[in-house]
Enzyme design. Structure first.
Site, mmCIF file in Angstrom:
data_model
loop_
_atom_site.group_PDB
_atom_site.id
_atom_site.type_symbol
_atom_site.label_atom_id
_atom_site.label_comp_id
_atom_site.label_asym_id
_atom_site.label_seq_id
_atom_site.Cartn_x
_atom_site.Cartn_y
_atom_site.Cartn_z
ATOM 1 N N ASN A 92 0.827 -1.219 0.000
ATOM 2 C CA ASN A 92 0.000 0.000 0.000
ATOM 3 C C ASN A 92 0.858 1.264 0.000
ATOM 4 O O ASN A 92 0.701 2.134 -0.855
ATOM 5 C CB ASN A 92 -0.928 0.003 1.216
ATOM 6 C CG ASN A 92 -1.810 1.243 1.245
ATOM 7 O OD1 ASN A 92 -2.697 1.398 0.410
ATOM 8 N ND2 ASN A 92 -1.551 2.147 2.167
ATOM 9 N N TYR A 141 7.456 0.385 8.359
ATOM 10 C CA TYR A 141 6.623 1.588 8.200
ATOM 11 C C TYR A 141 7.493 2.784 7.828
ATOM 12 O O TYR A 141 7.256 3.455 6.812
ATOM 13 C CB TYR A 141 5.836 1.865 9.492
ATOM 14 C CG TYR A 141 5.227 3.249 9.511
ATOM 15 C CD1 TYR A 141 4.277 3.610 8.557
ATOM 16 C CD2 TYR A 141 5.617 4.200 10.457
ATOM 17 C CE1 TYR A 141 3.738 4.891 8.548
ATOM 18 C CE2 TYR A 141 5.080 5.473 10.454
ATOM 19 C CZ TYR A 141 4.149 5.810 9.488
ATOM 20 O OH TYR A 141 3.624 7.079 9.485
ATOM 21 N N ARG A 221 7.534 12.475 23.530
ATOM 22 C CA ARG A 221 7.091 12.723 22.149
ATOM 23 C C ARG A 221 6.710 14.185 21.979
ATOM 24 O O ARG A 221 6.369 14.872 22.938
ATOM 25 C CB ARG A 221 5.850 11.857 21.813
ATOM 26 C CG ARG A 221 6.132 10.361 21.769
ATOM 27 C CD ARG A 221 6.958 9.999 20.566
ATOM 28 N NE ARG A 221 7.256 8.576 20.485
ATOM 29 C CZ ARG A 221 8.290 7.981 21.094
ATOM 30 N NH1 ARG A 221 9.115 8.683 21.836
ATOM 31 N NH2 ARG A 221 8.506 6.695 20.934
ATOM 32 N N GLY A 284 10.449 -0.989 19.079
ATOM 33 C CA GLY A 284 10.696 0.064 18.095
ATOM 34 C C GLY A 284 10.381 1.471 18.563
ATOM 35 O O GLY A 284 10.317 2.388 17.748
HETATM 36 N N1 UDP Z 1 2.047 4.662 24.554
HETATM 37 C C1 UDP Z 1 1.774 4.084 25.788
HETATM 38 N N2 UDP Z 1 0.596 3.407 25.925
HETATM 39 C C2 UDP Z 1 -0.302 3.272 24.918
HETATM 40 C C3 UDP Z 1 -0.019 3.875 23.662
HETATM 41 C C4 UDP Z 1 1.166 4.562 23.530
HETATM 42 O O1 UDP Z 1 2.565 4.165 26.734
HETATM 43 O O2 UDP Z 1 -1.338 2.613 25.112
HETATM 44 C C5 UDP Z 1 3.301 5.402 24.394
HETATM 45 C C6 UDP Z 1 4.169 4.900 23.262
HETATM 46 O O3 UDP Z 1 5.014 3.872 23.724
HETATM 47 C C7 UDP Z 1 4.926 6.168 22.862
HETATM 48 C C8 UDP Z 1 3.931 7.284 23.151
HETATM 49 O O4 UDP Z 1 2.971 6.723 24.043
HETATM 50 O O5 UDP Z 1 6.052 6.343 23.687
HETATM 51 C C9 UDP Z 1 3.222 7.791 21.918
HETATM 52 O O6 UDP Z 1 2.730 6.670 21.218
HETATM 53 P P1 UDP Z 1 1.722 6.789 20.007
HETATM 54 O O7 UDP Z 1 1.364 5.401 19.598
HETATM 55 O O8 UDP Z 1 0.622 7.717 20.370
HETATM 56 O O9 UDP Z 1 2.568 7.512 18.870
HETATM 57 P P2 UDP Z 1 4.005 7.142 18.208
HETATM 58 O O10 UDP Z 1 5.020 7.905 18.999
HETATM 59 O O11 UDP Z 1 4.178 5.670 18.273
HETATM 60 O O12 UDP Z 1 3.864 7.666 16.820
#
Ligand code: UDP
Length: 323
Positions: A92, A141, A221, A284
Site C-alpha cells: 500500500n 513503516y 514525544r 521500536g
Molecule cells: N504509549 C503508551 N501506551 C499506549 C499507547 C502509547 O505508553 O497505550 C506510548 C508509546 O510507547 C509512545 C507514546 O505513548 O512512547 C506515543 O505513542 P503513540 O502510539 O501515540 O505515537 P508514536 O510515537 O508511536 O507515533
C-alpha cells in the site's frame, strides 16, 4: 477554482485537511477506500470510493478531473504491524503510492504533498531532529515512507513532478469546532486511548516502558495539533502552486512531553480518574522524538496556533465526549 485530490481524505488527518481546503476556497475530491476512514468525516466536496491499488479507478478519476495538486494521506501507520506484516506496508504505502505518482505523471499533475513521518529518522542521534538528521528507519513503516521520499526525488528529476514531504511527529487533538476528530480502529495512539479511559470506554491505560533514559523513565514525544499540521499542508500546497521547488519539512512543536506527563494533563483537562498499568516497552519506540521545525516556520511561513498540550488535549476531549 483549483481542484485538489485528497487521497485518504476520510481518515484522521485527511478529513481535517479536506475541511481546511474547502474553507480556503479549493474544490476538493476525496479518494478513500474507507479501510480506516469514515464517509461522514468527509465534510464536503466530491467523494470517490476507491483504492490506489486499482489503476483503472485512478485512470477514471484523473480523466474526470483536472487536478491542480494531490495530497496523499492514505497509508498504513502502525509500526508493530509493519514489522509483523511488511508486505501489507510495502504494497500500500509504496506500490500504491507509485500507482498514484504514475497517473499524476501521465496527466501532468505536478504538485504532490506527501504525508511522511518522524519514523524515517530511526533512533535519534540528536534532539531536536532537523531535516539534515540521518535517515535510518528501524521498521518497515518508516522505510516505506523513506522509499517514497527517495522515489520522489527521481520523479522530479525525470518527470518534473514537484513534491513537499511533511514529516509528522505526533499528530494529536481535534477540529477546534468539534466537527471532526480521531477515530482509529483499533486505536493505538496515546492521547485518544488515555481519553477513552477518562470517558469510561476503557478500564486503564498501559504505559509502555518506565525505564527509558528520560527524567521520569517514560517516552517523550512531540505532539502537534491536527489543525496546525493541516495548516502546514495548505502552506506547502500554496508554495508548490506558486512555483516553489520540492522540499521536505519536519513538523512538530519542538517540545517533548513524557507519557506520564500526557496522562497528568489528561487528568487535569477531564477531571477524571485515569487508572494506569505499567507495561513492557513497545518494540521500536525511541526514548525521545522531538522535532526541529524551524525550516517549516521560515520557508512555509508556518505559525502553529495550538502549541499548548492542554489545548490539544482539550480539543481531543471535546471530540471524545461527543463521539
Ligand atoms: N504509549 C503508551 N501506551 C499506549 C499507547 C502509547 O505508553 O497505550 C506510548 C508509546 O510507547 C509512545 C507514546 O505513548 O512512547 C506515543 O505513542 P503513540 O502510539 O501515540 O505515537 P508514536 O510515537 O508511536 O507515533
Amino acid at each position: 477554482m483549483k481542484i485538489i485530490l485528497v487521497v485518504g481524505g476520510a481518515g484522521y488527518i485527511g478529513s481535517h485537511a479536506v475541511k481546511m481546503l474547502l474553507a480556503n476556497g479549493y474544490q476538493v475530491v476525496t479518494l478513500d477506500n474507507l479501510s480506516g476512514g469514515y464517509r461522514d468525516a468527509v465534510v464536503g466536496g466530491d467523494f470517490i470510493l476507491g483504492d490506489i491499488s486499482d489503476p483503472s479507478c485512478l485512470k477514471n478519476l484523473f480523466n474526470n478531473y483536472n487536478f491542480a495538486g494531490v495530497m496523499h494521506f492514505a497509508s498504513f501507520i502502525q509500526v508493530g504491524e509493519s514489522i509483523e506484516n511488511p508486505g501489507k506496508y510495502y504494497q500500500n504505502n509504496v506500490a500504491g503510492t507509485l500507482n498514484l505518482l504514475d497517473i499524476m505523471v501521465a496527466h501532468q499533475v505536478k504538485n504532490f504533498i506527501f504525508s511522511s513521518t518522524a519514523a524515517i529518522f530511526g533512533e535519534p542521534q540528536y534532539i531536536p531532529i532537523d531535516e539534515q538528521h540521518a535517515k535510518q528507519p528501524i521498521n518497515p513503516y518508516g522505510l516505506s515512507k523513506l522509499m517514497i521520499e527517495q522515489i520522489l526525488a527521481d520523479y522530479e528529476h525525470a518527470y518534473g513532478l514537484k513534491s513537499i514531504c511533511l514529516r509528522y511527529f505526533n499528530a494529536a487533538g481535534a477540529d477546534p469546532e468539534g466537527q471532526l476528530g480521531e477515530r482509529h480502529s483499533p486505536e493505538t495512539h496515546l492521547i485518544p486511548l488515555v481519553l477513552q479511559v477518562a470517558s469510561g470506554k476503557r478500564e486503564f491505560i498501559s504505559v509502555f516502558g518506565q525505564d527509558y533514559d528520560t527524567p521520569d523513565g517514560t517516552c517523550i514525544r512531540d505532539y502537534i495539533h491536527i489543525n496546525d499540521l493541516c495548516q502546514a499542508h495548505l502552506l506547502a500546497l500554496e508554495k508548490l502552486l506558486a512555483g516553489a521547488n520540492s522540499n521536505a519539512y519536519n513538523l512538530g512543536n519542538g517540545e517533548g512531553f513524557s507519557v506520564n506527563h500526557v496522562i497528568e494533563i489528561a487528568k487535569q483537562v477531564t477531571g477524571k480518574i485515569i487508572p494506569v498499568k505499567l507495561a513492557k516497552r513497545r518494540v521500536g519506540d525511541p526514548a525521545r522524538l522531538v522535532a526541529n521545525s524551524k525550516q517549516a516556520q521560515i520557508e512555509l511561513n508556518w505559525r502553529p496556533k495550538y502549541t499548548d498540550l492542554v489545548k490539544i488535549i482539550t480539543h481531543a476531549w471535546q471530540w471524545e465526549i461527543r463521539y
